[in-house]
Write a protein that holds these residues in place. Structure first.
Motif, PDB file in Angstrom:
ATOM      1  N   THR A 145       0.810  -1.228   0.000  1.00  0.00           N
ATOM      2  CA  THR A 145       0.000   0.000   0.000  1.00  0.00           C
ATOM      3  C   THR A 145       0.836   1.267   0.000  1.00  0.00           C
ATOM      4  OG1 THR A 145      -0.135   0.003   2.423  1.00  0.00           O
ATOM      5  CG2 THR A 145      -1.890  -1.132   1.220  1.00  0.00           C
ATOM      6  N   SER A 147       3.280   4.085  -1.420  1.00  0.00           N
ATOM      7  CA  SER A 147       3.683   4.713  -2.669  1.00  0.00           C
ATOM      8  C   SER A 147       5.202   4.667  -2.806  1.00  0.00           C
ATOM      9  CB  SER A 147       3.220   6.173  -2.685  1.00  0.00           C
ATOM     10  OG  SER A 147       3.834   6.881  -3.728  1.00  0.00           O
ATOM     11  N   ARG A 185      -1.726  11.026   3.152  1.00  0.00           N
ATOM     12  CA  ARG A 185      -2.534  11.174   1.930  1.00  0.00           C
ATOM     13  C   ARG A 185      -1.735  10.870   0.664  1.00  0.00           C
ATOM     14  NH1 ARG A 185      -5.319  16.270   2.558  1.00  0.00           N
ATOM     15  NH2 ARG A 185      -6.753  15.043   3.776  1.00  0.00           N
ATOM     16  N   ARG A 189      -0.734   4.089  -1.994  1.00  0.00           N
ATOM     17  CA  ARG A 189      -1.136   3.855  -3.374  1.00  0.00           C
ATOM     18  C   ARG A 189      -2.655   4.008  -3.462  1.00  0.00           C
ATOM     19  NH1 ARG A 189       2.915   1.164  -6.264  1.00  0.00           N
ATOM     20  NH2 ARG A 189       4.440   0.127  -4.929  1.00  0.00           N
ATOM     21  N   PRO A 190      -3.142   4.589  -4.534  1.00  0.00           N
ATOM     22  CA  PRO A 190      -4.590   4.673  -4.699  1.00  0.00           C
ATOM     23  C   PRO A 190      -5.192   3.261  -4.746  1.00  0.00           C
ATOM     24  CG  PRO A 190      -3.459   6.043  -6.324  1.00  0.00           C
ATOM     25  CD  PRO A 190      -2.421   5.226  -5.612  1.00  0.00           C
ATOM     26  N   SER A 191      -6.356   3.105  -4.128  1.00  0.00           N
ATOM     27  CA  SER A 191      -7.006   1.782  -4.104  1.00  0.00           C
ATOM     28  C   SER A 191      -7.556   1.408  -5.450  1.00  0.00           C
ATOM     29  CB  SER A 191      -8.142   1.775  -3.095  1.00  0.00           C
ATOM     30  OG  SER A 191      -7.645   2.146  -1.836  1.00  0.00           O
TER      31      SER A 191
END
Length: 191
Positions: A145, A147, A185, A189-191
């Protein structure tokens, strides 16, 4: 003349160690950091200065030992999310620092600005805590998860910096959940 405590050789005598740390804590409360000298602590603890210097080679090391003794181990529970982990760390730290330990640590940070020994001891402590804090980012990386945009070590520094800032400006009542949400934020990583 006051009788000195008995030595047990190269090993630390737990009774003497406790007496030294108690004496340093008392002097710190009475006179502040500038009053905590190796001589004053040795005299109050009825210990030899050589013993103090053998166990704590600098005054800074002794002051950090006083703080560490009073500091609970801040655990980094695995909440399942980076945001939850950061929130848990901040809540635990803010709670801990809202007690007398926070005042001691603020004094250590302030005094380290003009005391090289204390600055060195604080830097050693900071690096140790930073490595420990990095565990939450390692977990996030293992979960996939985290980035890749910001190195995990820099994320840990940001959390530590934010926590220390809140300690120094007396904002330990801050919303840990809101801070965690803002900090992480861009780190997940974007879901």
């Amino acid at each position: 003349m006051t009788e000195k405590r008995a030595s047990i050789g190269a090993r630390r005598n737990p009774e003497t160690e406790a007496a030294v740390l108690d004496a340093a804590t008392e002097i710190l409360a009475e006179k502040g950091i500038s009053g905590v000298t190796m001589e004053a602590v040795a005299k109050r603890a009825r210990a030899g200065k050589a013993t103090l210097y053998r166990w704590w080679p600098t005054r800074g090391a002794l002051l950090m030992a006083v703080y560490r003794r009073r500091k609970q181990e801040i655990c980094h529970p695995d909440t399942g999310t980076l945001e939850g982990d950061v929130k848990a760390v901040l809540e635990s730290l803010f709670d801990h620092w809202s007690r007398p330990e926070g005042r001691v640590f603020r004094h250590i940070i302030a005094a380290s600005q003009s005391d090289d020994d204390l600055r060195e001891a604080l830097e050693d402590y900071r690096l140790e805590r930073l490595a420990h804090l990095g565990e939450i980012f390692e977990r996030a990386a293992q979960r996939g998860t985290l980035s890749d945009d910001v190195p995990a070590q820099e994320m840990a520094r940001a959390v530590m910096g934010m926590a220390w800032l809140h300690l120094l400006v007396g904002r330990l009542d801050a919303d840990a959940a809101g801070i965690a949400r803002t900090l992480v934020r861009g780190w997940v990583r974007p879901s």
